[in-house]
Design a protein around this motif. Sequence first.
Motif, PDB file in Angstrom:
ATOM      1  N   THR A  94      36.447   3.982 -11.127  1.00  0.00           N
ATOM      2  CA  THR A  94      36.587   4.685 -12.399  1.00  0.00           C
ATOM      3  C   THR A  94      35.885   6.037 -12.375  1.00  0.00           C
ATOM      4  O   THR A  94      34.807   6.191 -11.802  1.00  0.00           O
ATOM      5  CB  THR A  94      36.013   3.850 -13.558  1.00  0.00           C
ATOM      6  N   VAL A  95      36.528   7.002 -13.016  1.00  0.00           N
ATOM      7  CA  VAL A  95      35.988   8.353 -13.138  1.00  0.00           C
ATOM      8  C   VAL A  95      36.088   8.768 -14.604  1.00  0.00           C
ATOM      9  O   VAL A  95      37.151   8.624 -15.223  1.00  0.00           O
ATOM     10  CB  VAL A  95      36.775   9.365 -12.267  1.00  0.00           C
ATOM     11  N   ARG A  96      34.999   9.266 -15.142  1.00  0.00           N
ATOM     12  CA  ARG A  96      35.015   9.763 -16.517  1.00  0.00           C
ATOM     13  C   ARG A  96      35.101  11.285 -16.513  1.00  0.00           C
ATOM     14  O   ARG A  96      34.319  11.956 -15.841  1.00  0.00           O
ATOM     15  CB  ARG A  96      33.754   9.346 -17.270  1.00  0.00           C
ATOM     16  N   VAL A  97      36.068  11.825 -17.257  1.00  0.00           N
ATOM     17  CA  VAL A  97      36.103  13.266 -17.490  1.00  0.00           C
ATOM     18  C   VAL A  97      35.459  13.481 -18.856  1.00  0.00           C
ATOM     19  O   VAL A  97      35.958  13.007 -19.875  1.00  0.00           O
ATOM     20  CB  VAL A  97      37.541  13.837 -17.411  1.00  0.00           C
ATOM     21  N   GLU A  98      34.321  14.129 -18.854  1.00  0.00           N
ATOM     22  CA  GLU A  98      33.526  14.298 -20.072  1.00  0.00           C
ATOM     23  C   GLU A  98      33.665  15.730 -20.575  1.00  0.00           C
ATOM     24  O   GLU A  98      33.053  16.649 -20.052  1.00  0.00           O
ATOM     25  CB  GLU A  98      32.056  13.974 -19.801  1.00  0.00           C
ATOM     26  N   ARG A  99      34.497  15.895 -21.585  1.00  0.00           N
ATOM     27  CA  ARG A  99      34.772  17.223 -22.125  1.00  0.00           C
ATOM     28  C   ARG A  99      33.942  17.463 -23.380  1.00  0.00           C
ATOM     29  O   ARG A  99      33.726  16.553 -24.184  1.00  0.00           O
ATOM     30  CB  ARG A  99      36.259  17.364 -22.447  1.00  0.00           C
TER      31      ARG A  99
END
Length: 241
Positions: free
Chosen positions: A202-207
């Motif tokens: 899993t990879v989180r893109v934190e915008r």
Amino acid sequence: MREWSWNMIKAVIFDLDDTLTPEMQYVESGYRHVASVLEELILSVRGEAVLTKEEIFTRLMLLFRENNKRVFNRLFESYHLKFELMDVQALVEEYRNHEPDIFYYKEVKEVLLQLRQKKMKLGIITDGPAIAQKKKLEALEAFQDFDKIIVTDELGRDYWKPNGKSFQLMARDLGVDYREMVYVGDNPEKDFYIQKIYPIHTVRVEREEGVYKNSLYLEGVREMYKISSLDKLPGLLSHME
């Protein structure tokens, strides 16, 4: 963190809202549509433009930013207008069924191209009312960009994330093992719990503008990796080779 490499990965699966396209862009598009509908309705009932669509849109956005729950109910209340549940439901249907004016984040197309060049299979797993999500996907022309798209609501409300059913179907239809999949999402409440069910990376893109950026992690299950935008994804994967 588990050790893995680029060579192991055969499929990259994405969430939709606030991962591939800004959620607030859709909210604004929907509220502009609802504001236009209400302006015309009020004009037909009152015979005059008591409220303009710009005034209504501004009020809707203000209410949403205060609290994204029961926005249409609170809109009626803020104008001291009598309303029934059917009035609110009618606006919800207008919102969900409108043709959204939305776009991918600017880096998405290039990232997808880079992943294709690495022979990656690409997919989307997205929650939300099916009609609204499909309208978004059509507006983005996403069906031509991805090998498999699963709108979990079409499976049933019980199969929204974090339920693992959509990931089962994705792995089966793409012909990959769970260990060969990466899931990229943004919402701590549901996007990363899947790694507790299946060995999916899993990879989180934190915008900064993410609607759910301050949400709590479900049972404390955190993403394996974190990036600030999708253009960091190919580099992240290559670094693990």
